[in-house]
Design a protein around this motif. Sequence first.
Motif, PDB file in Angstrom:
ATOM      1  N   GLU A  44      57.376  30.939  -1.011  1.00 11.86           N
ATOM      2  CA  GLU A  44      58.107  32.212  -0.749  1.00 11.86           C
ATOM      3  C   GLU A  44      57.686  32.877   0.295  1.00 11.86           C
ATOM      4  N   LEU A  45      56.163  32.987   0.828  1.00 12.94           N
ATOM      5  CA  LEU A  45      55.831  33.595   1.838  1.00 12.94           C
ATOM      6  C   LEU A  45      56.321  32.880   3.133  1.00 12.94           C
ATOM      7  N   ALA A  46      56.359  31.687   3.280  1.00 12.35           N
ATOM      8  CA  ALA A  46      56.755  30.689   4.337  1.00 12.35           C
ATOM      9  C   ALA A  46      58.350  31.032   4.688  1.00 12.35           C
ATOM     10  N   THR A  97      48.627  34.714   6.820  1.00 13.66           N
ATOM     11  CA  THR A  97      49.049  35.075   5.623  1.00 13.66           C
ATOM     12  C   THR A  97      49.180  33.865   4.891  1.00 13.66           C
ATOM     13  N   LEU A  98      49.672  32.497   5.624  1.00  9.86           N
ATOM     14  CA  LEU A  98      49.629  31.317   4.994  1.00  9.86           C
ATOM     15  C   LEU A  98      48.574  30.283   4.974  1.00  9.86           C
ATOM     16  N   GLY A  99      48.616  29.497   3.875  1.00  6.89           N
ATOM     17  CA  GLY A  99      47.462  28.596   3.913  1.00  6.89           C
ATOM     18  C   GLY A  99      46.136  28.893   3.442  1.00  6.89           C
ATOM     19  N   GLU A 119      50.606  39.979  -1.206  1.00  6.10           N
ATOM     20  CA  GLU A 119      49.784  39.183  -0.450  1.00  6.10           C
ATOM     21  C   GLU A 119      49.978  39.407   1.229  1.00  6.10           C
ATOM     22  N   CYS A 120      51.202  40.055   1.558  1.00  7.37           N
ATOM     23  CA  CYS A 120      51.391  40.421   2.880  1.00  7.37           C
ATOM     24  C   CYS A 120      50.343  41.459   3.150  1.00  7.37           C
ATOM     25  N   LEU A 121      50.413  42.568   2.248  1.00  9.88           N
ATOM     26  CA  LEU A 121      49.571  43.470   2.113  1.00  9.88           C
ATOM     27  C   LEU A 121      48.166  43.390   2.200  1.00  9.88           C
ATOM     28  N   HIS A 122      47.675  42.561   1.444  1.00 15.79           N
ATOM     29  CA  HIS A 122      46.402  41.811   1.371  1.00 15.79           C
ATOM     30  C   HIS A 122      45.764  41.415   2.565  1.00 15.79           C
TER      31      HIS A 122
END
Lengths: 316, 316
Positions: B35-37, B60-62, B94-97
């Motif tokens: 979703e993030l990717a 953010t990724l991985g 997760e973006c916020l984190h």
Amino acid sequence: MDETRESAAAAAGAPIGTMEFAAVLSAHAARVEDELARLLPAEGGGAGEAELCAAMRYATLGGGKRLRAFLAMEVGRLCGVPEARAARAGAAVECLHAYSLVHDDMPCMDDDALRRGKPTVHVKWSEATAVLAGDGLQAMAFEILADPATHPSGDVRARLCLRLAQASGAAGMVGGQALDLGAEAAAVPLDAAGVKRLQLLKTGALIEVAAEMGAILGEVPEATVAHIRAYARALGEAFQIADDLLDVTGSEAETGKAVGKDAGAGKATFVDILGIEGARARAGELVREAAAELAFLGPQARHLESAARFTVERRS
Amino acid sequence: MDETRESAAAAAGAPIGTMEFAAVLSAHAARVEDELARLLPAEGGGAGEAELCAAMRYATLGGGKRLRAFLAMEVGRLCGVPEARAARAGAAVECLHAYSLVHDDMPCMDDDALRRGKPTVHVKWSEATAVLAGDGLQAMAFEILADPATHPSGDVRARLCLRLAQASGAAGMVGGQALDLGAEAAAVPLDAAGVKRLQLLKTGALIEVAAEMGAILGEVPEATVAHIRAYARALGEAFQIADDLLDVTGSEAETGKAVGKDAGAGKATFVDILGIEGARARAGELVREAAAELAFLGPQARHLESAARFTVERRS
């Protein structure tokens, strides 16, 4: 503000003079200042929290023309939005703008020690406080918009959040700042299209969304929103050209910040590309374009027309 | 994940083992990674913009356990939320984190050169890119939540934005970071209540809101939301105690970051206040408290119960 003279001008549908417009602008600024003072966190809490809240208030209160809040509130007024709601949207966009200034002034970014004639946040407190105060102000902008006090409709509130996030994120303001830093590092000046795109992202997107928020709050037809957006886009470009002109022709005492800085940093500006006279002519053209977008609103749009003129004629 | 074993355990209502839970956790992590990717900006644009997008993706990724996304998605599943919606809420948190980690790692904050065994954003690019990537990720979190794809109801979307803004702003995560820096600067260690409040603000608020978002998406009764929140609050405290224990008892190879850092920085932790054995006992108690909040959900809550146990038993 002289309410009688104000109403007389309104009845006549005449464009208002610079002095009268200045009074309208400062009345809106005072209203949004009250709103911000009420909404910003009080200076309490433990060590560190007190500094954070103080820095958030310092960065947001007591300064600036509040052009963005003016646009949200004045478009809101035209679209029949109760003042209390429009003032909240105005406060939100000013929080967002203030966060961007705090981060932009940091040593790793533009490295500015003065803002509106006062020490910047990282100078007065610390870089860590500047990072956190900016982060907290960004969150606060969304907190204000998403709160039911801003509008009873969740669809309206969610749309306000969505548009502000788009205008301020990587495809808007933050992207523009990255492009600005990248162009500087590359030491290859941007061409005319590049400067225009940079401005549109870096300052234009937020000015545009400020005006749009007033229209969203009024739940007006999409065609009206589009006219408001086109008006604000022309105004935003005129505003940036005026900024570039002030950097060349203004004085530090008038502008309250360092001048001649853009040229020193090798930044390409509208003045580099168009020349001083060319930039003035283009700004005048944009003011006329902005006014033309509002023609369908008739005489009641005169404050917004004056705003476009004011952005070009201002001395700071 | 072994679907057959999974279903058998579900039918039996038995709590699942650590290995099985690890499989559930990584299935959720893979889903939110996709979703993030998809949601993060592609690496395009002009000079500077490309770095910004690359840094946002890199940060953010991985990486990470995706505990916050797991909570949003697993609570969402329990509350009947379609997976695509819950995954968007998971991606937003997760973006916020990720934004908070990028800013927290900066030299003026915690000054960390490594995160999950890789160079931090300001080391790999620059401090300016770290400021902007964090700012862009914060805007993106709200952009994702406010988008109609997250939920058809504007009220739900606005509530998600409001709660995330509250949990992450000056009265939540950002306030906790300021308190942390202030306590360190004051060189007076916090007492037990102070450490608990610090943790609740700095990491607890976001963990709590992650779980709550799943319940908000499910439009469940307020009483259910309150149980979910209480569960996540206990889990958040257990998570922080486990972090403090790992800082004392873990190895750099296992945790992927510097250990012994808190003690070196003179930060008060749960371990300082309760001792190693006391901290372990308190963590166990919190896991039981967390599970008790979910009793009304019956056997279907076993993944969330396992999550509470996992936060305490993890080695990284």
